[in-house]
Design a protein around this motif. Sequence first.
Motif, PDB file in Angstrom:
ATOM      1  N   PRO A 481      -2.416 -11.083  -5.255  1.00 58.08           N
ATOM      2  CA  PRO A 481      -3.657 -10.720  -4.564  1.00 58.08           C
ATOM      3  C   PRO A 481      -4.755 -10.343  -5.555  1.00 58.08           C
ATOM      4  O   PRO A 481      -4.509  -9.647  -6.555  1.00 58.08           O
ATOM      5  CB  PRO A 481      -3.248  -9.533  -3.690  1.00 58.08           C
ATOM      6  CG  PRO A 481      -1.772  -9.679  -3.518  1.00 58.08           C
ATOM      7  CD  PRO A 481      -1.263 -10.303  -4.786  1.00 58.08           C
ATOM      8  N   HIS A 483      -7.301  -8.365  -5.174  1.00 52.75           N
ATOM      9  CA  HIS A 483      -7.675  -6.956  -5.221  1.00 52.75           C
ATOM     10  C   HIS A 483      -6.653  -6.123  -5.979  1.00 52.75           C
ATOM     11  O   HIS A 483      -6.928  -4.962  -6.305  1.00 52.75           O
ATOM     12  CB  HIS A 483      -7.856  -6.415  -3.800  1.00 52.75           C
ATOM     13  CG  HIS A 483      -6.590  -6.393  -2.989  1.00 52.75           C
ATOM     14  ND1 HIS A 483      -6.132  -7.487  -2.286  1.00 52.75           N
ATOM     15  CD2 HIS A 483      -5.677  -5.406  -2.785  1.00 52.75           C
ATOM     16  CE1 HIS A 483      -5.008  -7.185  -1.661  1.00 52.75           C
ATOM     17  NE2 HIS A 483      -4.693  -5.921  -1.949  1.00 52.75           N
ATOM     18  N   SER A 706      -6.946 -15.295   0.209  1.00 56.66           N
ATOM     19  CA  SER A 706      -6.437 -14.481   1.308  1.00 56.66           C
ATOM     20  C   SER A 706      -7.604 -13.758   1.959  1.00 56.66           C
ATOM     21  O   SER A 706      -8.645 -13.518   1.330  1.00 56.66           O
ATOM     22  CB  SER A 706      -5.394 -13.463   0.814  1.00 56.66           C
ATOM     23  OG  SER A 706      -6.000 -12.517  -0.046  1.00 56.66           O
ATOM     24  N   ARG A 707      -7.424 -13.456   3.217  1.00 59.46           N
ATOM     25  CA  ARG A 707      -8.480 -12.778   3.974  1.00 59.46           C
ATOM     26  C   ARG A 707      -8.704 -11.357   3.454  1.00 59.46           C
ATOM     27  O   ARG A 707      -9.831 -10.858   3.442  1.00 59.46           O
ATOM     28  CB  ARG A 707      -8.104 -12.756   5.458  1.00 59.46           C
ATOM     29  CG  ARG A 707      -9.205 -12.227   6.374  1.00 59.46           C
ATOM     30  CD  ARG A 707      -8.760 -12.188   7.816  1.00 59.46           C
ATOM     31  NE  ARG A 707      -9.869 -11.796   8.690  1.00 59.46           N
ATOM     32  CZ  ARG A 707     -10.698 -12.646   9.275  1.00 59.46           C
ATOM     33  NH1 ARG A 707     -10.530 -13.949   9.073  1.00 59.46           N
ATOM     34  NH2 ARG A 707     -11.666 -12.220  10.047  1.00 59.46           N
ATOM     35  N   ASP A 708      -7.638 -10.686   3.002  1.00 61.99           N
ATOM     36  CA  ASP A 708      -7.775  -9.316   2.503  1.00 61.99           C
ATOM     37  C   ASP A 708      -8.654  -9.257   1.254  1.00 61.99           C
ATOM     38  O   ASP A 708      -9.431  -8.318   1.072  1.00 61.99           O
ATOM     39  CB  ASP A 708      -6.391  -8.735   2.198  1.00 61.99           C
ATOM     40  CG  ASP A 708      -5.546  -8.587   3.455  1.00 61.99           C
ATOM     41  OD1 ASP A 708      -6.149  -8.529   4.558  1.00 61.99           O
ATOM     42  OD2 ASP A 708      -4.316  -8.535   3.336  1.00 61.99           O
ATOM     43  N   ASP A 709      -8.525 -10.270   0.401  1.00 62.29           N
ATOM     44  CA  ASP A 709      -9.356 -10.286  -0.795  1.00 62.29           C
ATOM     45  C   ASP A 709     -10.832 -10.449  -0.452  1.00 62.29           C
ATOM     46  O   ASP A 709     -11.702  -9.843  -1.096  1.00 62.29           O
ATOM     47  CB  ASP A 709      -8.918 -11.410  -1.735  1.00 62.29           C
ATOM     48  CG  ASP A 709      -7.548 -11.140  -2.335  1.00 62.29           C
ATOM     49  OD1 ASP A 709      -7.116  -9.968  -2.325  1.00 62.29           O
ATOM     50  OD2 ASP A 709      -6.896 -12.096  -2.803  1.00 62.29           O
ATOM     51  N   GLU A 711     -12.354  -9.431   2.287  1.00 66.12           N
ATOM     52  CA  GLU A 711     -12.835  -8.161   2.812  1.00 66.12           C
ATOM     53  C   GLU A 711     -12.971  -7.115   1.704  1.00 66.12           C
ATOM     54  O   GLU A 711     -13.862  -6.260   1.740  1.00 66.12           O
ATOM     55  CB  GLU A 711     -11.883  -7.657   3.898  1.00 66.12           C
ATOM     56  CG  GLU A 711     -11.806  -8.557   5.129  1.00 66.12           C
ATOM     57  CD  GLU A 711     -13.118  -8.583   5.909  1.00 66.12           C
ATOM     58  OE1 GLU A 711     -13.925  -7.630   5.749  1.00 66.12           O
ATOM     59  OE2 GLU A 711     -13.348  -9.548   6.654  1.00 66.12           O
ATOM     60  N   TRP A 712     -12.090  -7.170   0.716  1.00 69.86           N
ATOM     61  CA  TRP A 712     -12.118  -6.183  -0.375  1.00 69.86           C
ATOM     62  C   TRP A 712     -13.366  -6.347  -1.240  1.00 69.86           C
ATOM     63  O   TRP A 712     -13.996  -5.362  -1.622  1.00 69.86           O
ATOM     64  CB  TRP A 712     -10.851  -6.328  -1.213  1.00 69.86           C
ATOM     65  CG  TRP A 712     -10.766  -5.359  -2.360  1.00 69.86           C
ATOM     66  CD1 TRP A 712     -11.221  -5.536  -3.615  1.00 69.86           C
ATOM     67  CD2 TRP A 712     -10.183  -4.048  -2.325  1.00 69.86           C
ATOM     68  NE1 TRP A 712     -10.973  -4.436  -4.398  1.00 69.86           N
ATOM     69  CE2 TRP A 712     -10.329  -3.499  -3.623  1.00 69.86           C
ATOM     70  CE3 TRP A 712      -9.546  -3.301  -1.338  1.00 69.86           C
ATOM     71  CZ2 TRP A 712      -9.873  -2.231  -3.953  1.00 69.86           C
ATOM     72  CZ3 TRP A 712      -9.085  -2.046  -1.670  1.00 69.86           C
ATOM     73  CH2 TRP A 712      -9.256  -1.513  -2.958  1.00 69.86           C
ATOM     74  N   THR A 734      -7.568 -17.507   7.234  1.00 68.33           N
ATOM     75  CA  THR A 734      -6.649 -16.676   6.451  1.00 68.33           C
ATOM     76  C   THR A 734      -6.407 -17.218   5.051  1.00 68.33           C
ATOM     77  O   THR A 734      -5.562 -16.691   4.331  1.00 68.33           O
ATOM     78  CB  THR A 734      -5.295 -16.571   7.178  1.00 68.33           C
ATOM     79  OG1 THR A 734      -4.745 -17.890   7.330  1.00 68.33           O
ATOM     80  CG2 THR A 734      -5.461 -15.910   8.529  1.00 68.33           C
TER      81      THR A 734
END
Length: 790
Positions: A481, A483, A706-709, A711-712, A734
């Motif tokens: 990831p 982040h 990735s979606r989390d990255d 948003e981060w 995603t």
Amino acid sequence: MGRHKAGPFGQSNHKHKTGGHRPKGTINKESRGRKISQQGSVSGSIGTKLSKDARKCKASQIRRRKVEADSKVKESLGRDDKPPVLVSLVTLGGTTPANELIQHLSTVDETITSTKLGLAQYFRIPRLKMRLGFLSPSTEILEDVLNSLKVTDVVCLVWPMSGELSPKEELLISSMLAHGIPTTINLVFNNEKQLSAKQRDLQWNNLKKTIGRYSIPMEKLLKMETPSDGLKLLRLLVDCKKKKLLVQQRHAHMLVERLSTDNANENKGVCTLLASGYVRGLAWNVNNLVHLPGLGEFQVSQIYRHEDPITVKGNEKPIDQNGQLVAEAQPTKQESLQAEIIPDPNEGEQILLDEDLKRKEEDLFVAPEKKKLPKGTSSYQAAWILESDEEEREGSEDEDEDEENEDQDSEADQINDDVDLKSGDESDVAEEREPMEDDVAETELGDDENNEIDMDEAAEFSRQRQNERWPDEIDTPMDTPAHIRFQKYRGLKSFKNSPWDANENLPYNYARIFKFHNFNKTKKNVLKNSKHDEVGETVLPGKFITLRIEAVPISYLATIREEAPLVLYSLLPHEQKMSVVNMVIRKHPSCKTPILNNSELLFYVGFRKFEAQALFSQHGLGDKFKMERYLPTTGPCVATVFAPITYPPATVLVFHKTPDGNQQLAATGLLLDNNPDRIVLKRIVLSGHPFKINKRSAIVRYMFFSRDDVEWFKPVELHTPSGRRGHIKMAIGTHGHMKCRFDQQLNAQDAVMMNLYKRVFPKWSYSAYLSNDRPKTTTSKKEVVAAMEE
């Protein structure tokens, strides 16, 4: 029609009445930036210019002060109770050796008597009532020439009549000019008499042009053909204006004429070093520390004075072994050997990671699979690429650990430089794009095992060219990831104006160094007080003395070469303490090898010589500076190292060790400051590709996976090479796709980029025990200090 009104070009306003005196605007216009003292009269009134007689009087006063200053310098050298004038003879172009020239000068006058003392050959000249000393360092050893420059008053360059020099001699002259040279006299010895007068005049003019091309200050250019020319040279050496180096003006120093030991302790490996010679520069204070080249700083316990072995009158006396005790160190006033602070682990707010937390972070990383190698790769290249991949994985794991110890951001950053430039994996880069001409430089070398060194150089050249094409640009890893991989980095709204706390998350090594509240004020007070030492603790210049230096390793004597000049320096207060030293350097044109950031380099800073790993950064204005991955080939940069405090200005020479063990001049420059608060930021650039553009909006992919990255990193600003600015609006899906909005419409050929920054610190790698001079012994500096305390 109306009444006529005068326009702006027709009206004429009345002038302001100044009461008979000139207004300030007129005075400033007439002064044109000159000082008021030059515009005022003798009485000091403003508004009246100096008369002709007043200008003549002022010029004569200035001229008289300069003449008095020059006469003081002349009177401080050569005579009895003054240090002899020391001259360094540097022969160039395979001309007559320096020893033959010294022998020739000793015969130009019958009254001259010669005496050998240490490495110097001293002349007594009763006709001139002066004493001259000659040093002849070998031009094959650059260190010997530089050491002789630090102690001599005049440098005499012996040129060939043809003016042709070898590349090694040209590099020697370049190093001497970068180091700084005192008063220079150019000389031509043993001229070819078989040439005609016209040919000799032509060669003479060409030689002058050659000396001017090397930018050497040409005080005089003399010929040595007759004994009268030799006597003329001796008169010039005595009467010429002596321009001392700054290191000679600030420090008391000594050319060691005799060296011996006393009170040797075989168990502890230390002894008392007895060094004898003439005091030069300032008065020598017994309470100050003394610097031994290639070893470090030590304390002086006593100073003994001897009768001058060389006098103008010729009353030669042997050096008495005992001498007269003239100064003894006082424990309350003696400078401490403490070079660094021993921090208390219970103080501060820094948290050290335990082993469990380290294991948790290591579990987040998955080893990447081995990719196929490019076509045409030899067996040696395959082994080299596989080993580099293993080092990169180890480096990425080390970089993600948050240890705040002395190895923080040193080895990991050095290894990750290659990771960033090669986009995380060499095999990935080879599959994504076809090899270019510069990239196949190492595949053209073939399978010859003898080209191992050339292979490494070619690979380093390739990485440097990639860094110049795509500076700081890397690819986001797909197996980790973003982040987490870039958790130490942050985004900046403006690199110039965004705040960055200089005391935030400092490493453990910053608790060991010293920092001044006001460095400039401290420097001013130290230099001012160094010239006003108390009587009874100092020895005036010109005296022949012996220093008793305590707790010196016995093995140090084995590293001293008999033909090398040994120069000792008395340190000013605080110069033994460790701090962060910044130097402005520029790569030397003779150095063609790429020098990676945090490479092991050899530094000559002022009177010091040490090894350290330098952190390169840009040189400019502001409070934040971007890190350079390589030493720039053009333009200046700043090298930051942990080193003892040195008061600027001071010259800097940087040498790079070649694989065959030689030293290559890499860069030259000047000392900038001693500032631990200099913020050096490492930048990485994440890039993405816009594949759908709708006016100012665009959908970008390949920056994250990735979606989390998404948003981060949503708050970080985006930019394009064409100058567009934008932000992330939302994540799509995603797989790392994201919708972005920019200030103007994007071009289909644009790339979307994101800048991330992390502060980096220099590595604690300072070593005064040089690898070439370091003795093979188990005696360390800590053991020496412990023996001194006992």
